[in-house]
Design an enzyme around this catalytic site. Structure first.
Site, mmCIF file in Angstrom:
data_model
loop_
_atom_site.group_PDB
_atom_site.id
_atom_site.type_symbol
_atom_site.label_atom_id
_atom_site.label_comp_id
_atom_site.label_asym_id
_atom_site.label_seq_id
_atom_site.Cartn_x
_atom_site.Cartn_y
_atom_site.Cartn_z
ATOM 1 N N SER A 1 0.888 -1.270 -0.055
ATOM 2 C CA SER A 1 0.164 0.160 -0.069
ATOM 3 C C SER A 1 0.829 1.321 -0.012
ATOM 4 O O SER A 1 1.620 1.423 -0.909
ATOM 5 C CB SER A 1 -0.958 -0.054 1.006
ATOM 6 O OG SER A 1 -1.976 0.752 1.082
ATOM 7 N N ASP B 1 -9.616 -5.685 -4.608
ATOM 8 C CA ASP B 1 -8.498 -4.570 -4.133
ATOM 9 C C ASP B 1 -9.042 -3.040 -4.213
ATOM 10 O O ASP B 1 -9.696 -2.834 -5.170
ATOM 11 C CB ASP B 1 -7.160 -4.819 -4.735
ATOM 12 C CG ASP B 1 -6.128 -4.224 -3.842
ATOM 13 O OD1 ASP B 1 -6.498 -3.260 -3.060
ATOM 14 O OD2 ASP B 1 -4.982 -4.797 -3.794
ATOM 15 N N HIS C 1 -7.255 -5.875 -0.467
ATOM 16 C CA HIS C 1 -5.994 -5.350 -0.328
ATOM 17 C C HIS C 1 -5.039 -5.864 0.585
ATOM 18 O O HIS C 1 -3.764 -5.388 0.483
ATOM 19 C CB HIS C 1 -6.457 -3.853 0.503
ATOM 20 C CG HIS C 1 -5.410 -2.909 0.419
ATOM 21 N ND1 HIS C 1 -4.935 -2.305 -0.851
ATOM 22 C CD2 HIS C 1 -4.979 -1.942 1.017
ATOM 23 C CE1 HIS C 1 -4.033 -1.255 -0.523
ATOM 24 N NE2 HIS C 1 -3.979 -1.124 0.823
#
Length: 305
Positions: free
Chosen positions: A116, A256, A283
């Site tokens: 991320s 995601d 995610h």
């Protein structure tokens, strides 16, 4: 889930800027195997939700040393809630990573996995062509925050009736700390952040850490994953991606929040990059499909494409 979080071989702190960076080493840095450095998301989350990656250090498996750390301002590192908002910058966290690599003596030989925001940071690190970086994994990361926000708007529009309306009411009123906003936010998170519900303890702990100390997250990101109003709102690395000159694995999940529109630049603009989509994940494929995640990443780190 089928992973075990392995205990650390060593923990410590290294002085940096106005405080100290905490780190955790799993496995043996003297083994001769190139270590994997793990950069967590947020900004302002903690290493905890990525502890499944200690599996790389399993002596009966990859036996690869793994270095987790908490970025300044969160987790076990120094918290600076009174710092001026201008203190929290991409350059600060790049300097912190360089400082940690040097302190641990791995700056000449390491792999880097960023998840991320950690993947955004890792891309920024890689475009500078550090000599010791051997391979790079960009996991569930946008190459552009405007593209991320564009994708988030589409995902929000597909939420159950009334959820996005509730979110927008509180965002417009700046009451995003309300229980009603949190409940609506959870609907999005359970679909697009972590589909293992209830969340694994280490994932829940990372979310709790942000809630307890939201300084960095609110300053750089905003009140939620999909309402980006912080200093990163216009960030992009797209135009610099062709500079990356190491092998790159790009990872995303089919559900995601990092949708293809904001992940694709990594695969399209980094020479030779490979893009792997985890079909059962959102995610956090490291906890949603942990066995496959470790297998795919370790194969890549050992020289696969």
């Amino acid at each position: 889930m089928s992973y075990e979080i392995l205990p650390p071989a060593r923990e410590g702190r290294v002085p940096f800027s106005e405080g100290q960076t905490w780190y955790r080493i799993t496995g043996n840095l003297e083994s001769g195997v190139t270590p994997l450095v793990v950069a967590h998301g947020g900004p302002g989350a903690t290493h905890q939700y990525l502890l499944s990656l200690t599996a790389f250090a399993d002596p009966d498996g990859p036996a690869r040393p793994v270095i987790h750390y908490d970025q300044l301002g969160c987790g076990n590192s120094t918290h600076l809630p009174g710092a001026d908002p201008s203190y929290w910058t991409v350059d600060l966290f790049l300097a912190e990573l360089d400082n940690l690599l040097g302190h641990l003596g791995v700056a000449d030989d390491y792999h880097l996995l960023g998840q991320s925001w950690g993947g955004m940071l890792a891309a920024e690190h890689a475009v500078r062509r550090p000599a010791g970086l051997k391979r790079l994994v960009i996991s569930n990361s946008p190459a552009s925050m405007p593209l991320w926000s564009e994708a988030a708007a589409g995902l929000r529009a597909d939420l159950p009736p009334g959820v996005d309306t509730t979110l927008r009411i509180h965002e417009d009123a700046r009451t995003t700390d309300s229980p009603e906003y949190a409940a609506a936010m959870k609907v999005f998170y359970d679909r697009h952040v972590c589909r293992v519900v209830p969340n694994p303890p280490e994932v829940a702990a990372a979310f709790a850490s942000i809630e307890k100390n939201p300084t960095v997250y609110h300053t750089m990101n905003g009140p939620s994953e999909f309402h980006v109003v912080g200093s990163l709102r216009s960030w992009s690395v797209v135009d610099r991606l062709p500079r990356i000159d190491v092998p790159v694995l790009v990872i995303s999940g089919a559900y995601d929040e990092a949708q293809p529109v904001c992940v694709a630049p990594y695969a399209e603009l980094i020479p030779g990059a490979r893009w792997e989509v985890f079909e059962k994940s959102s995610h956090l494929p490291n906890v949603e499909e942990p066995d496959r995640y470790v297998a795919v990443v370790e194969s890549f780190l050992r020289g696969g494409r």
